[in-house]
Motif scaffolding. Sequence first.
Motif, PDB file in Angstrom:
ATOM      1  N   ASP A 295      -5.953 -47.319-103.827  1.00  0.00           N
ATOM      2  CA  ASP A 295      -5.639 -46.008-103.254  1.00  0.00           C
ATOM      3  C   ASP A 295      -4.177 -45.904-102.836  1.00  0.00           C
ATOM      4  N   ILE A 296      -3.773 -46.677-101.847  1.00  0.00           N
ATOM      5  CA  ILE A 296      -2.473 -46.487-101.226  1.00  0.00           C
ATOM      6  C   ILE A 296      -1.318 -47.009-102.079  1.00  0.00           C
ATOM      7  N   ILE A 297      -1.460 -48.170-102.691  1.00  0.00           N
ATOM      8  CA  ILE A 297      -0.361 -48.701-103.502  1.00  0.00           C
ATOM      9  C   ILE A 297      -0.069 -47.790-104.702  1.00  0.00           C
ATOM     10  N   PRO A 298      -1.088 -47.331-105.455  1.00  0.00           N
ATOM     11  CA  PRO A 298      -0.789 -46.370-106.523  1.00  0.00           C
ATOM     12  C   PRO A 298      -0.165 -45.074-105.986  1.00  0.00           C
ATOM     13  N   ARG A 299      -0.632 -44.628-104.838  1.00  0.00           N
ATOM     14  CA  ARG A 299      -0.070 -43.433-104.216  1.00  0.00           C
ATOM     15  C   ARG A 299       1.405 -43.649-103.864  1.00  0.00           C
ATOM     16  N   GLN A 300       1.705 -44.818-103.325  1.00  0.00           N
ATOM     17  CA  GLN A 300       3.080 -45.121-102.954  1.00  0.00           C
ATOM     18  C   GLN A 300       3.978 -45.207-104.186  1.00  0.00           C
ATOM     19  N   GLN A 301       3.433 -45.736-105.271  1.00  0.00           N
ATOM     20  CA  GLN A 301       4.219 -45.792-106.510  1.00  0.00           C
ATOM     21  C   GLN A 301       4.510 -44.388-107.025  1.00  0.00           C
ATOM     22  N   GLU A 302       3.539 -43.504-106.909  1.00  0.00           N
ATOM     23  CA  GLU A 302       3.746 -42.110-107.322  1.00  0.00           C
ATOM     24  C   GLU A 302       4.854 -41.467-106.494  1.00  0.00           C
ATOM     25  N   THR A 303       4.863 -41.756-105.206  1.00  0.00           N
ATOM     26  CA  THR A 303       5.904 -41.212-104.330  1.00  0.00           C
ATOM     27  C   THR A 303       7.274 -41.743-104.726  1.00  0.00           C
ATOM     28  N   ILE A 304       7.353 -43.044-105.004  1.00  0.00           N
ATOM     29  CA  ILE A 304       8.602 -43.630-105.482  1.00  0.00           C
ATOM     30  C   ILE A 304       9.085 -42.914-106.738  1.00  0.00           C
ATOM     31  N   ASP A 305       8.176 -42.727-107.695  1.00  0.00           N
ATOM     32  CA  ASP A 305       8.543 -42.114-108.966  1.00  0.00           C
ATOM     33  C   ASP A 305       9.017 -40.674-108.782  1.00  0.00           C
ATOM     34  N   ILE A 306       8.349 -39.930-107.900  1.00  0.00           N
ATOM     35  CA  ILE A 306       8.735 -38.537-107.654  1.00  0.00           C
ATOM     36  C   ILE A 306      10.119 -38.472-107.013  1.00  0.00           C
ATOM     37  N   LEU A 307      10.360 -39.337-106.037  1.00  0.00           N
ATOM     38  CA  LEU A 307      11.650 -39.328-105.354  1.00  0.00           C
ATOM     39  C   LEU A 307      12.775 -39.776-106.281  1.00  0.00           C
ATOM     40  N   GLN A 308      12.513 -40.773-107.096  1.00  0.00           N
ATOM     41  CA  GLN A 308      13.552 -41.228-108.019  1.00  0.00           C
ATOM     42  C   GLN A 308      13.833 -40.186-109.100  1.00  0.00           C
ATOM     43  N   ALA A 309      12.798 -39.485-109.532  1.00  0.00           N
ATOM     44  CA  ALA A 309      13.004 -38.413-110.515  1.00  0.00           C
ATOM     45  C   ALA A 309      13.843 -37.282-109.927  1.00  0.00           C
ATOM     46  N   ALA A 310      13.764 -37.148-108.598  1.00  0.00           N
ATOM     47  CA  ALA A 310      14.535 -36.102-107.919  1.00  0.00           C
ATOM     48  C   ALA A 310      15.944 -36.566-107.550  1.00  0.00           C
ATOM     49  N   GLY A 311      16.274 -37.815-107.884  1.00  0.00           N
ATOM     50  CA  GLY A 311      17.627 -38.297-107.653  1.00  0.00           C
ATOM     51  C   GLY A 311      17.784 -39.214-106.457  1.00  0.00           C
ATOM     52  N   SER A 312      16.699 -39.491-105.731  1.00  0.00           N
ATOM     53  CA  SER A 312      16.778 -40.398-104.589  1.00  0.00           C
ATOM     54  C   SER A 312      16.546 -41.844-105.024  1.00  0.00           C
ATOM     55  N   PHE A 313      17.106 -42.776-104.274  1.00  0.00           N
ATOM     56  CA  PHE A 313      16.895 -44.216-104.499  1.00  0.00           C
ATOM     57  C   PHE A 313      17.240 -44.616-105.936  1.00  0.00           C
ATOM     58  N   LYS A 314      18.414 -44.174-106.375  1.00  0.00           N
ATOM     59  CA  LYS A 314      18.855 -44.469-107.739  1.00  0.00           C
ATOM     60  C   LYS A 314      19.310 -45.917-107.883  1.00  0.00           C
ATOM     61  N   GLY A 315      19.213 -46.419-109.120  1.00  0.00           N
ATOM     62  CA  GLY A 315      19.821 -47.699-109.452  1.00  0.00           C
ATOM     63  C   GLY A 315      18.926 -48.910-109.327  1.00  0.00           C
ATOM     64  N   LYS A 316      17.692 -48.740-108.860  1.00  0.00           N
ATOM     65  CA  LYS A 316      16.773 -49.864-108.734  1.00  0.00           C
ATOM     66  C   LYS A 316      15.403 -49.485-109.256  1.00  0.00           C
ATOM     67  N   THR A 317      14.734 -50.462-109.847  1.00  0.00           N
ATOM     68  CA  THR A 317      13.329 -50.294-110.194  1.00  0.00           C
ATOM     69  C   THR A 317      12.505 -50.797-109.012  1.00  0.00           C
ATOM     70  N   LEU A 318      11.762 -49.896-108.395  1.00  0.00           N
ATOM     71  CA  LEU A 318      11.006 -50.227-107.200  1.00  0.00           C
ATOM     72  C   LEU A 318       9.509 -50.291-107.523  1.00  0.00           C
ATOM     73  N   LYS A 319       8.885 -51.408-107.218  1.00  0.00           N
ATOM     74  CA  LYS A 319       7.449 -51.568-107.411  1.00  0.00           C
ATOM     75  C   LYS A 319       6.763 -51.475-106.053  1.00  0.00           C
ATOM     76  N   ALA A 320       5.826 -50.552-105.939  1.00  0.00           N
ATOM     77  CA  ALA A 320       5.208 -50.269-104.646  1.00  0.00           C
ATOM     78  C   ALA A 320       4.541 -51.489-104.032  1.00  0.00           C
ATOM     79  N   GLU A 321       3.943 -52.346-104.848  1.00  0.00           N
ATOM     80  CA  GLU A 321       3.235 -53.493-104.286  1.00  0.00           C
ATOM     81  C   GLU A 321       4.165 -54.417-103.493  1.00  0.00           C
ATOM     82  N   ASP A 322       5.467 -54.357-103.798  1.00  0.00           N
ATOM     83  CA  ASP A 322       6.420 -55.191-103.075  1.00  0.00           C
ATOM     84  C   ASP A 322       6.650 -54.701-101.654  1.00  0.00           C
ATOM     85  N   GLU A 323       6.176 -53.507-101.325  1.00  0.00           N
ATOM     86  CA  GLU A 323       6.364 -52.947 -99.988  1.00  0.00           C
ATOM     87  C   GLU A 323       5.261 -53.362 -99.014  1.00  0.00           C
ATOM     88  N   PHE A 324       4.288 -54.113 -99.479  1.00  0.00           N
ATOM     89  CA  PHE A 324       3.120 -54.465 -98.677  1.00  0.00           C
ATOM     90  C   PHE A 324       3.032 -55.972 -98.460  1.00  0.00           C
TER      91      PHE A 324
END
Length: 345
Positions: A295-324
């Motif tokens: 539930d939460i890790i896939p949701r967090q990855q979706e949030t990462i992808d949406i924010l990066q598509a909008a231009g935030s947090f550029k320059g890194k590949t972020l994997k949500a599971e690394d945040e937990f």
Amino acid sequence: MRKKHAVAAAGAAALFSFFLTNGAFAEDPSLPTKVPPGTKIVLADDANNAASLLKLSGEYDKLAADVSFANFTSGPLRLEAIRAGAAQIGAVGDVPPILAHFSDANVVIVGVVVTEGPSTIVATAPESGIKELKDLKGKKVGINPGTAQQAIIFRDLKAAGLKADDIKPINLGLAEFADALRSGQIDAAVLKQPDRARYLKSVAGTGAKELDNGGDANRNLKIIYASKTALDNPAQAAAIRDFVVHWYRASLWKNDHKDVWKAGYLVKDQRLSSEDADVVNAAEKRSYIPKWAGDIIPRQQETIDILQAAGSFKGKTLKAEDEFDPRFEGLDEKSKSAGELHTDG
């Protein structure tokens, strides 16, 4: 004899598989559980919310460590407190952990609660002409980078078939949103309750309105994250584990004690009127402890992808599971606290 050993081994394996499947071994044995006397941790709080939740529910008095609280007005500021060593844990929404991840702040998620309800949605300015989410195209929208409100706007845009480039973002502090709407500096912004109700009441009859979130734009995640430095300290790691268990219990306690929450926190602590307090309570439905992996890790990855598509947090590949911190994934309100596990103190 060998046959008996083989049967016994097979039985043990089956029993292990059963326990594993049913969550009996969900708690990671590498996570310390004994909190030595004198252990202290500080939580970077949001408007006394976590502190009040624990105290009103009675869970604060059961904490094994000496836990104190310091208030900061936004997730990024709470992160800075943790970076500076002024706090070991923080209470935030879903975007601050992404900011921490992106900036290599060595902070990881240790607890998550979902609260249902329309607590945080878009409000529009007087005479903005915005009637639904698709009308945000071309409009000036208040953005506070690094906050949950930022992610909600981008999810709403996606739900309406729009992109981040379709709006004119205006960077403001969260506390500035309502005044910016009143003055016409911005056309729309995400407001939480009771700020939204107060704002709409102040501009009644002007065409200002609230817009329902598109689809699953706001899950209203309440997150506890912690410094890896603190988690590397066995005493503080055990204290943080104990804190999360009691925080879970307090979060679920609130479901059936909205009257106590209203009187003790919303009215007494936050100085809301009884009417405004009712608005907040109505906007926050039941809380529950979600599963991380499904539930939460896939949701967090979706949030990462949406924010990066909008231009935030550029320059890194972020994997949500690394945040937990995976050692905390099996905890819930039924997990034994430090005091329950170690009755000898």
